[in-house]
Write an enzyme that holds these catalytic residues in place. Structure first.
Site, PDB file in Angstrom:
ATOM      1  N   GLU A   1       0.697  -1.319  -0.003  1.00 53.63           N
ATOM      2  CA  GLU A   1      -0.012   0.079  -0.043  1.00 53.63           C
ATOM      3  C   GLU A   1       0.727   1.268   0.220  1.00 53.63           C
ATOM      4  O   GLU A   1       0.380   2.176  -0.603  1.00 53.63           O
ATOM      5  CB  GLU A   1      -0.934  -0.008   0.949  1.00 53.63           C
ATOM      6  CG  GLU A   1      -2.263  -0.661   0.819  1.00 53.63           C
ATOM      7  CD  GLU A   1      -2.012  -2.212   1.321  1.00 53.63           C
ATOM      8  OE1 GLU A   1      -1.010  -2.595   1.758  1.00 53.63           O
ATOM      9  OE2 GLU A   1      -3.031  -3.120   0.786  1.00 53.63           O
TER      10      GLU A   1
ATOM     11  N   HIS B   1     -12.342  -4.565   7.465  1.00 48.77           N
ATOM     12  CA  HIS B   1     -13.040  -4.474   6.137  1.00 48.77           C
ATOM     13  C   HIS B   1     -14.076  -3.572   5.956  1.00 48.77           C
ATOM     14  O   HIS B   1     -14.384  -2.955   5.385  1.00 48.77           O
ATOM     15  CB  HIS B   1     -13.472  -5.671   5.445  1.00 48.77           C
ATOM     16  CG  HIS B   1     -12.350  -6.758   5.067  1.00 48.77           C
ATOM     17  ND1 HIS B   1     -11.419  -7.222   5.868  1.00 48.77           N
ATOM     18  CD2 HIS B   1     -11.807  -6.986   3.823  1.00 48.77           C
ATOM     19  CE1 HIS B   1     -10.466  -8.044   5.167  1.00 48.77           C
ATOM     20  NE2 HIS B   1     -10.781  -7.613   3.776  1.00 48.77           N
TER      21      HIS B   1
END
Lengths: 323, 325
Positions: A61, A130
């Site tokens: 990321e 999530h």
């Protein structure tokens, strides 16, 4: 006006990408598995724009985000897709400590036009990482704008505004709205950042909600119709926050319930409540109520439906304030 | 490729200038005339000068915190007056006095320093990505041995090599990160051995030799412009003083050995460079004296500019107007 076709929210986002990438060569997307598409919003774009503009990175990321961050300094307009918005936390340092504050600290010389996006939210019982909504974590830092659509129309318009904006903009979309259908004009259009919308007029109470909670708010308003007249405001952006539209409504209704799928403490809900009390204390006929996630990590399993804001909790808050 | 005499003269001049600027910063922090920290670069200015002097106008430069980038300014023609004004919180500072030592000159493609060591492993991917598309520029990504502890270093090298980005990973290995020794913190003696895992060409050079550094970086830049991707250049250098002025100079928890430090000083870059330019008749002693005098004069001008500039004290409203574009 001729009849406007309907699209699911996720297709509305994709159309915004498509139209802006066709309009402006400097717009490109970077993410992980976006060429194939984990969500339908990037599916097929690589065929139209190629791998130079639909850029897949390794599972990294910081490097992925850096592709966007560095390219924005060089005149590109990147859209960086974190897939699940919570994954932004893997690159939180460059986003919050650097990107957001970069322009100011460096003497307002640079613009960093970029969109940071990802999906999240309750409804699929995915567990905290999530599902957690990250809009408030990002919105705490000045220098970055944060928006979240509730309808397909707003999704396309907000995304186009976000891409065209000269600042970094976090566009967070709620998984629970992904397949919601609604009218979406075919041409490109902007929904301004930092402007809320009265989505339903009412006279007894102001109910503020966005993302999937906007749907829940509508469900509650429908149910209470004839008994309590609910005015629904969708903030659309949480930073900058359009407090004026909310105040105007509260001035009319005298009552306010804020739904924010976030931890209660230091949320947009608490921010709105504080600002309304600061400026509009005399407008209020009843205490403000906030419907949020209690300050516990959002569990998966079978607990999510009653821990996250839900129609029952919203209805209870509205009734309580309208007693 | 051997350097020409003019190139050697330019390098020598920039080394003298950089050395004077470093001493200026040292003096000022000791006198309380600098805001924030100063991380002295004494005895280690050759690597930055050699790496930056022949950069192209479009090249992106990211200096690191050692000597607060002073060694890297020459190649980008940085206005040291505005730099110092920034470092002293003045209105004529390059960032309006807001950044203290997080300076930037975006028009010259120096996009800013950060106090988060290794932060630039993030944007360097995008700088490289954009540079590849533009085709006429490279990125000089300077950092120390310490920053290669950051996970971002891996992520940057991974994408740089996957995409053959025109990035020079220029690592100044001075063997120290605050009190930690590179020997303790890295399993291999050369940081550049990391490059092997990515198939990235790597070279270890003498960072005290300004000419060797320049030759290497010129070659790495050529490699990058030819579309052959990144290189890793490790310049071995020294740290003669403490990490930053005011911090004890320790290795682990013990004071560093004064005899060892004395030994390091024997390889001062200016001593080495002077010997060579005289031996090869690139410069005469008279010319060298002139270069030194000009550097002294430049310091006076730079300090006067910064000192004459008013302290930056904008209103809250003015500051708020600067947050968003």
């Amino acid at each position: 006006m001729s009849e406007v076709r309907e699209l699911p929210l996720v297709e509305a986002i994709k159309e915004a990408y498509q139209q802006e990438m066709e309009r402006d060569e400097s717009v490109f997307m970077v993410g992980q598995d976006i060429a194939g598409g984990i969500f339908p919003h990037t599916m097929g774009l690589v065929e139209q724009f190629g791998t130079d503009r639909i850029v897949d990175t390794p599972l990294a990321e910081v490097g992925m985000y850096g592709t966007a961050f560095g390219a924005a300094m060089e005149g590109f307009k990147p859209i960086v897709d974190f897939m699940f918005a919570g994954f932004f936390l893997n690159a939180a340092s460059p986003i919050l400590a650097q990107t957001a504050q970069f322009r100011f600290i460096h003497g307002s010389q640079m613009s960093l036009p970029m969109v940071i996006t990802g999906a999240c939210g309750s409804g699929m019982r995915l567990g905290n990482e999530h599902a957690m909504l990250v809009h408030n974590m990002i919105a705490q830092v000045p220098g970055i704008k944060v928006c979240m659509p509730s309808t397909p129309y707003d999704a396309k318009g907000l995304m186009i505004s976000a891409i065209r904006d000269p600042n970094p903009v976090a566009f967070i979309w709620h998984l629970g709205t992904m397949m919601d259908r609604g009218p979406v004009p075919e041409e490109a259009y902007e929904v301004p950042l930092g402007v809320a919308e009265v989505k339903r007029e009412g006279s007894d109470i102001t109910l503020v909600a966005n993302g999937i909670q906007y749907k829940n708010a509508v469900e509650v308003a429908d149910k209470l119709e004839g008994d309590i007249s609910v005015e629904i405001i969708d903030p659309r952006s949480v930073s900058p926050l359009d407090i004026d539209t909310i105040l105007k409504s509260v001035d009319k209704t005298g009552r306010l319930v804020i739904v924010d799928e976030s931890w209660d403490s230091r949320s947009t809900a608490s921010q709105i409540a504080a600002q309304v009390v600061d400026v509009g204390f005399d407008m209020l006929d009843a205490p403000i109520r906030r419907v949020c996630i209690p300050d516990i990590p959002l569990p998966g399993g079978h607990m999510e439906p009653y821990v996250a804001p839900n129609p029952d909790a919203i209805e209870a808050a509205v009734r309580d304030v309208c007693q | 490729m051997a350097l020409g005499k003019e190139q050697m003269k330019t390098l020598y001049r920039n080394l003298v200038r950089a050395d004077h600027f470093d001493k200026m910063m040292m003096n000022r922090i000791m006198q309380g005339k600098l805001i924030g920290f100063y991380h002295p670069g004494d005895g280690a200015m050759a690597a930055g000068v050699g790496a930056s002097t022949f950069l192209g106008e479009n090249d992106i430069l990211n200096p690191h915190h050692r000597a607060h980038g002073m060694a890297y300014m020459a190649g980008k023609g940085i206005d040291v007056g505005r730099y110092l004004a920034e470092h002293t919180g003045k209105a004529d500072g390059c960032c309006g006095g807001r950044s203290s030592f997080h300076w930037s000159f975006p028009e010259q493609k120096v996009y800013g320093a950060s106090g988060f060591i290794g932060w630039h492993f993030c944007p360097v991917v995008g700088w490289g990505w954009a540079s590849k598309r533009k085709g006429n520029q490279v990125v000089l990504m300077a950092s120390g041995d310490g920053s290669y502890g950051q996970g971002g270093a891996h992520e940057a090298m991974l994408s740089a090599m996957n995409w053959k980005l025109p990035i020079i990973f220029f690592c100044e290995n001075n063997g120290m990160a605050i009190h930690s020794t590179a020997d303790d913190m890295h399993p291999m003696p050369d940081i550049s051995s990391l490059a092997q895992g990515y198939g990235m060409p790597a070279v270890v050079i003498d960072g005290q030799d300004v000419f060797a550094v320049a030759e290497t970086v010129i070659a790495a830049r050529k490699h990058a412009l030819a579309g052959k991707g990144p290189t890793f250049v490790e310049a071995k250098t020294v740290r003669l003083r403490e990490h930053d002025v005011g911090t004890p100079d320790l290795a682990r928890a013990e004071p560093r050995d004064p005899e060892y430090l004395e030994e390091l000083k024997q390889r001062d870059p200016l001593v080495l460079a002077t010997k060579r330019v005289l031996a090869e008749k690139v410069l005469t002693q008279k010319q060298i004296d002139k270069i030194i005098k000009e550097a002294e004069e430049e310091v006076v001008v730079v300090e006067k500019f910064a000192d004459d500039s008013p302290i930056a004290l904008p209103s809250i409203e003015e500051l708020q107007a600067g947050v968003y574009a």
